[in-house]
Scaffold this active site. Structure first.
Site, PDB file in Angstrom:
ATOM      1  N   ASP A 222       0.861  -1.183   0.000  1.00 39.65           N
ATOM      2  CA  ASP A 222       0.000   0.000   0.000  1.00 39.65           C
ATOM      3  C   ASP A 222       0.898   1.233   0.000  1.00 39.65           C
ATOM      4  OD1 ASP A 222      -2.244   1.886   0.649  1.00 39.65           O
ATOM      5  OD2 ASP A 222      -3.330   0.029   0.987  1.00 39.65           O
ATOM      6  N   HIS A 245       2.101   1.816  -3.254  1.00 38.16           N
ATOM      7  CA  HIS A 245       1.206   2.764  -3.915  1.00 38.16           C
ATOM      8  C   HIS A 245       1.772   4.181  -3.907  1.00 38.16           C
ATOM      9  CE1 HIS A 245      -2.571   0.040  -3.235  1.00 38.16           C
ATOM     10  NE2 HIS A 245      -1.635  -0.533  -3.957  1.00 38.16           N
TER      11      HIS A 245
END
Length: 411
Positions: A222, A245
């Site tokens: 993430d 991310h």
């Protein structure tokens, strides 16, 4: 003259080292193995840990809790202040989180610190969240009421926190979670989890101020670093991010405090990430402001979406297509960002229909894409853009049709 200066320098260094040693010598060391701890990777050491913490916390002048080399299974613990002096947690071994459901599902922490002032965590050791045992319980993309999973390290209302030379791997959820903290310094940390592990943000910051994150490596499933509501005066320097991310402000708009300000990111690299630097707000949303964001000297290497503002963020596709975000984004500077993108979506600035972005500066952007899907594109909608210096690709030549998505889990 030179020998005199060298002599003075040696004396200064010696004085500093001796001074540090004396400061450390004043603090009592509480070894968990002297409190019943067993380094076999199987015995529960949570009581030994909390007993050592209580002793250190209640000692005048503070103390240091020591985990020597070895493997220590530790069940979820909450370590509370206020303490009678500075506290150190020196991890030289490996701490193992329990793999069972009872210690994983519907719990926000593995190791939590609350209301502590002057806390140092160091030692070169490792925290293993044993995430593979729990990641399949994360169904938040399908269920907004999903049960939470624990962060490796959670800090609530902690002041004067220093984290240095610690490795965190495979957290079941966030690796380091800062909530309502002040004056935090994170240096030389190594955080890792597989690229497909859900919600394993490296460092998540909320309602916190005066935070420094320096010289660290973060590779997760993430955000490497996420700046959520209430974050202010955050400095990031020398961080390597990837996979993951990228670094994200937000998502914002669902809570009562939706303000983020004075975020400064410099001299960082992104390798193989889904995004580079991103601001994301929900639509519709409550009101708020993102302001004074400064991003400079950033290297992108095969990043899917290097620069993104997404004010129609909706990972679960349950949002209204006709309502707009009420978060005002203003005074954002992107300076000297270079490298390569793995898609044509080099710059995507999709701002609110009702509160367009203001004072967004793009200076010296040099991002290339060499692939089968056409030339690199800089696309913008509802944004006041100021350009300066090199613009590769040319800035804002197309409107944003749709913001490229990755599989965020409502973060």
């Amino acid at each position: 003259m030179v020998s005199s200066l060298v002599g003075q320098f040696v004396c200064i260094v010696f004085f500093v080292v001796v001074s540090i040693s004396r400061v450390r010598a004043k603090q009592t060391v509480f070894d968990v193995t002297k409190n019943g701890g067993v380094a076999d990777g199987k015995t529960d050491n949570s009581k030994a840990f909390t007993d050592a913490w209580t002793q250190a916390c209640q000692t005048n002048g503070g103390g240091v809790i020591l985990f020597p080399t070895g493997k220590y299974l530790v069940r979820p613990v909450i370590l509370k202040g206020e303490c009678k002096g500075p506290i150190g947690l020196q991890i030289e071994g490996t701490l193992l989180a329990p793999p069972g459901v009872q210690s994983s599902v519907d719990m926000d922490h593995w190791i939590k610190f609350q209301h502590v002032d002057n806390l140092d965590i160091n030692g070169g050791g490792l925290l293993d969240g044993q995430g593979p045992s729990a990641w399949h319980h994360n169904n938040c993309l399908e269920d907004p009421e999903c049960k939470r999973l624990p962060a490796n390290l959670r800090f609530d209302f902690v002041k004067n926190l220093n984290i240095d030379h610690i490795t965190s791997i495979n957290s079941k959820n966030l690796h380091i979670n800062l909530f309502a903290c002040q004056d935090v310094k994170v240096t030389n940390v190594n955080i890792s989890a597989p690229a497909d592990s859900p919600n394993t943000d490296g460092i998540h910051i909320g309602s916190s101020s005066n935070v420094q994150i320096l010289d660290s490596v973060i590779a997760t499933g993430d955000d490497c670093i996420s700046f959520s509501a209430g974050s202010s005066r955050i400095n990031v320097r020398g961080v390597h991010c990837g996979p993951g991310h990228g670094m994200s402000i937000g998502s914002l708009g669902r809570g009562n405090n939706n303000n983020v300000s004075f975020v400064d990111i410099r001299n960082c690299s992104f390798v193989g990430t889904d995004n580079g630097v991103r601001i994301k707000t929900w639509a519709p949303s409550k009101q708020g402001t993102v302001s004074h964001v400064y991003v400079e000297n950033i290297r992108m290497d095969r990043v899917k979406n290097p620069i993104v503002i997404d004010q129609n963020y909706c990972p679960a596709r349950r949002c209204s297509p006709t309502e707009s975000s009420q978060i005002q984004i203003v005074d954002v500077k992107m300076i000297n960002i270079w490298g390569t993108s793995s898609t044509p979506n080099v710059v995507t600035l999709k701002c609110s229909e009702t509160k367009p972005c203001q004072k967004i500066q793009l200076r010296d952007i040099n991002l290339s894409y060499k692939g089968p899907d056409g030339p690199a594109v800089s696309a913008c909608s509802k944004v006041d853009v100021i350009t300066d210096g090199k613009q590769n690709p040319p800035a804002c030549t197309k409107p944003v049709i749709q913001v490229p998505r990755n599989f965020d889990v409502q973060n």
